[in-house]
Design a protein around this motif. Structure first.
Motif, PDB file in Angstrom:
ATOM      1  N   GLY A  35      -1.214 -23.078  -3.436  1.00 45.89           N
ATOM      2  CA  GLY A  35      -0.761 -24.230  -4.195  1.00 45.89           C
ATOM      3  C   GLY A  35      -0.205 -23.871  -5.555  1.00 45.89           C
ATOM      4  N   GLN A  36      -0.233 -22.594  -5.920  1.00 45.34           N
ATOM      5  CA  GLN A  36       0.329 -22.132  -7.196  1.00 45.34           C
ATOM      6  C   GLN A  36       0.851 -20.710  -7.004  1.00 45.34           C
ATOM      7  OE1 GLN A  36      -2.434 -21.038 -10.399  1.00 45.34           O
ATOM      8  NE2 GLN A  36      -4.135 -21.535  -9.001  1.00 45.34           N
ATOM      9  N   PRO A  37       1.688 -20.238  -7.923  1.00 42.24           N
ATOM     10  CA  PRO A  37       2.200 -18.871  -7.782  1.00 42.24           C
ATOM     11  C   PRO A  37       1.106 -17.823  -7.970  1.00 42.24           C
ATOM     12  CG  PRO A  37       3.602 -20.179  -9.251  1.00 42.24           C
ATOM     13  CD  PRO A  37       2.348 -20.971  -9.028  1.00 42.24           C
ATOM     14  N   ILE A  38       1.297 -16.678  -7.328  1.00 46.19           N
ATOM     15  CA  ILE A  38       0.493 -15.486  -7.584  1.00 46.19           C
ATOM     16  C   ILE A  38       1.308 -14.615  -8.527  1.00 46.19           C
ATOM     17  CG2 ILE A  38      -0.417 -13.351  -6.569  1.00 46.19           C
ATOM     18  CD1 ILE A  38      -1.054 -14.952  -4.046  1.00 46.19           C
ATOM     19  N   LEU A  56       3.628  -6.690  -7.699  1.00 48.31           N
ATOM     20  CA  LEU A  56       4.662  -7.697  -7.961  1.00 48.31           C
ATOM     21  C   LEU A  56       5.516  -7.337  -9.170  1.00 48.31           C
ATOM     22  CD1 LEU A  56       2.727 -11.037  -7.323  1.00 48.31           C
ATOM     23  CD2 LEU A  56       4.309  -9.854  -5.790  1.00 48.31           C
ATOM     24  N   GLY A  57       4.996  -6.476 -10.031  1.00 51.33           N
ATOM     25  CA  GLY A  57       5.747  -6.108 -11.228  1.00 51.33           C
ATOM     26  C   GLY A  57       6.043  -7.313 -12.101  1.00 51.33           C
ATOM     27  N   SER A  58       7.300  -7.518 -12.430  1.00 49.31           N
ATOM     28  CA  SER A  58       7.696  -8.654 -13.271  1.00 49.31           C
ATOM     29  C   SER A  58       7.936  -9.916 -12.456  1.00 49.31           C
ATOM     30  CB  SER A  58       8.959  -8.300 -14.068  1.00 49.31           C
ATOM     31  OG  SER A  58      10.029  -7.967 -13.182  1.00 49.31           O
ATOM     32  N   ASP A  59       7.816  -9.843 -11.129  1.00 47.10           N
ATOM     33  CA  ASP A  59       8.033 -11.010 -10.271  1.00 47.10           C
ATOM     34  C   ASP A  59       6.735 -11.788 -10.063  1.00 47.10           C
ATOM     35  OD1 ASP A  59      10.718 -10.297  -9.921  1.00 47.10           O
ATOM     36  OD2 ASP A  59      10.235  -8.993  -8.222  1.00 47.10           O
ATOM     37  N   VAL A  60       6.857 -12.947  -9.445  1.00 48.23           N
ATOM     38  CA  VAL A  60       5.705 -13.722  -8.991  1.00 48.23           C
ATOM     39  C   VAL A  60       5.922 -14.060  -7.523  1.00 48.23           C
ATOM     40  CG1 VAL A  60       5.239 -14.704 -11.270  1.00 48.23           C
ATOM     41  CG2 VAL A  60       6.709 -15.948  -9.667  1.00 48.23           C
ATOM     42  N   LEU A  61       4.825 -14.379  -6.836  1.00 50.41           N
ATOM     43  CA  LEU A  61       4.911 -14.794  -5.431  1.00 50.41           C
ATOM     44  C   LEU A  61       4.676 -16.303  -5.376  1.00 50.41           C
ATOM     45  CD1 LEU A  61       5.168 -14.058  -2.438  1.00 50.41           C
ATOM     46  CD2 LEU A  61       2.692 -13.658  -2.413  1.00 50.41           C
ATOM     47  N   TYR A  85      -3.850 -15.531  -9.920  1.00 52.98           N
ATOM     48  CA  TYR A  85      -2.993 -16.706  -9.839  1.00 52.98           C
ATOM     49  C   TYR A  85      -2.372 -17.033 -11.201  1.00 52.98           C
ATOM     50  CZ  TYR A  85      -5.232 -17.363  -5.303  1.00 52.98           C
ATOM     51  OH  TYR A  85      -5.689 -17.177  -4.029  1.00 52.98           O
ATOM     52  N   ALA A  86      -1.433 -17.958 -11.190  1.00 51.69           N
ATOM     53  CA  ALA A  86      -0.724 -18.330 -12.411  1.00 51.69           C
ATOM     54  C   ALA A  86      -1.661 -18.900 -13.474  1.00 51.69           C
ATOM     55  CB  ALA A  86       0.381 -19.336 -12.085  1.00 51.69           C
ATOM     56  N   MET A 104      -2.284 -11.524   5.673  1.00 46.81           N
ATOM     57  CA  MET A 104      -3.496 -11.937   4.972  1.00 46.81           C
ATOM     58  C   MET A 104      -3.133 -13.148   4.121  1.00 46.81           C
ATOM     59  SD  MET A 104      -5.935  -9.813   2.278  1.00 46.81           S
ATOM     60  CE  MET A 104      -6.208  -8.512   3.481  1.00 46.81           C
ATOM     61  N   VAL A 105      -3.825 -14.258   4.346  1.00 45.83           N
ATOM     62  CA  VAL A 105      -3.497 -15.520   3.688  1.00 45.83           C
ATOM     63  C   VAL A 105      -4.461 -15.779   2.545  1.00 45.83           C
ATOM     64  CG1 VAL A 105      -3.204 -18.004   3.991  1.00 45.83           C
ATOM     65  CG2 VAL A 105      -2.581 -16.434   5.850  1.00 45.83           C
ATOM     66  N   PHE A 106      -3.914 -16.040   1.372  1.00 47.68           N
ATOM     67  CA  PHE A 106      -4.723 -16.466   0.232  1.00 47.68           C
ATOM     68  C   PHE A 106      -4.501 -17.950   0.002  1.00 47.68           C
ATOM     69  CE2 PHE A 106      -5.250 -12.051  -0.467  1.00 47.68           C
ATOM     70  CZ  PHE A 106      -6.352 -11.902  -1.300  1.00 47.68           C
ATOM     71  N   GLY A 107      -5.622 -18.652  -0.175  1.00 47.35           N
ATOM     72  CA  GLY A 107      -5.544 -20.096  -0.362  1.00 47.35           C
ATOM     73  C   GLY A 107      -5.911 -20.865   0.887  1.00 47.35           C
TER      74      GLY A 107
END
Length: 203
Positions: A35-38, A56-61, A85-86, A104-107
């Protein structure tokens, strides 16, 4: 003629054994359904005392997206996984057999892969953040019960604004932290309940 037959038989045996000798693949897709970015992702073998770098470096998932985690077969099947998480909340999955899964699912707790490790009280891992005016050249973290600091955790100097994901055994909540700044000055924090913090900031 006999030598040729022996060589051909040996080659045939080697080719037929090829699939059996192939190593299992520990790579997988990490899916975010929280429900929010990683914003941070760490994956390392259970035998590694450090979390390593943020994949992820400078990116988000973003929520609803997947990230391909590529792991060399030589790393083995047993992996620890940590996401942040964010909102700053971390979540970990320890001792996962990633050779037996494709994602692998988070959330989504119902889809979390089973762990072979018994649940422990408290997660002491945290992010150590450098908000000082100079780089850190050494970082040590150890249980408050230990008489020595253990290994130096920084693979390189940590510049102002950077952070280190500190990986600790589950259940070891009371820990001591020591940093050495670039000018040689040392700073310590003793008896910290790291199970109750996400970020530990040094200024």
């Amino acid at each position: 003629m006999l030598l040729r037959r022996i060589v051909l038989a040996a080659l045939a045996a080697l080719l037929s054994a090829g699939p059996a000798l192939a190593q299992a693949d520990p790579s997988f897709n990490l899916v975010n359904r929280s429900g929010q970015p990683i914003r941070e992702l760490y994956v390392s073998p259970v035998s590694n005392p450090n979390w390593g770098h943020d994949l992820l470096g400078s990116d988000v998932l973003p929520d609803g997206r997947a990230f391909p985690v590529r792991i060399p077969p030589s790393a083995g099947c047993r992996q620890d996984v940590r996401v942040v998480y964010a909102d700053g909340r971390p979540e970990e999955r320890r001792n996962q057999d990633t050779c037996r899964i494709t994602q692998m699912v988070f959330g989504s707790a119902a889809q979390a892969p089973p762990s072979t490790q018994e649940p422990a009280q408290g997660n002491p891992s945290f992010n150590l953040v450098n908000h000082g005016q100079q780089a850190m050249r050494e970082v040590y973290v150890s249980s408050a019960r230990d008489q020595n600091w253990g290994q130096q955790r920084l693979p390189r100097t940590m510049n102002p604004g950077e952070h280190l994901a500190v990986r600790l055994p589950l259940g070891e909540c009371v820990n001591d932290v020591r940093v050495v700044w670039q000018d040689g000055r040392a700073e310590e924090r003793r008896g910290l309940d790291t199970c109750g913090i996400v970020n530990l900031v040094f200024r």
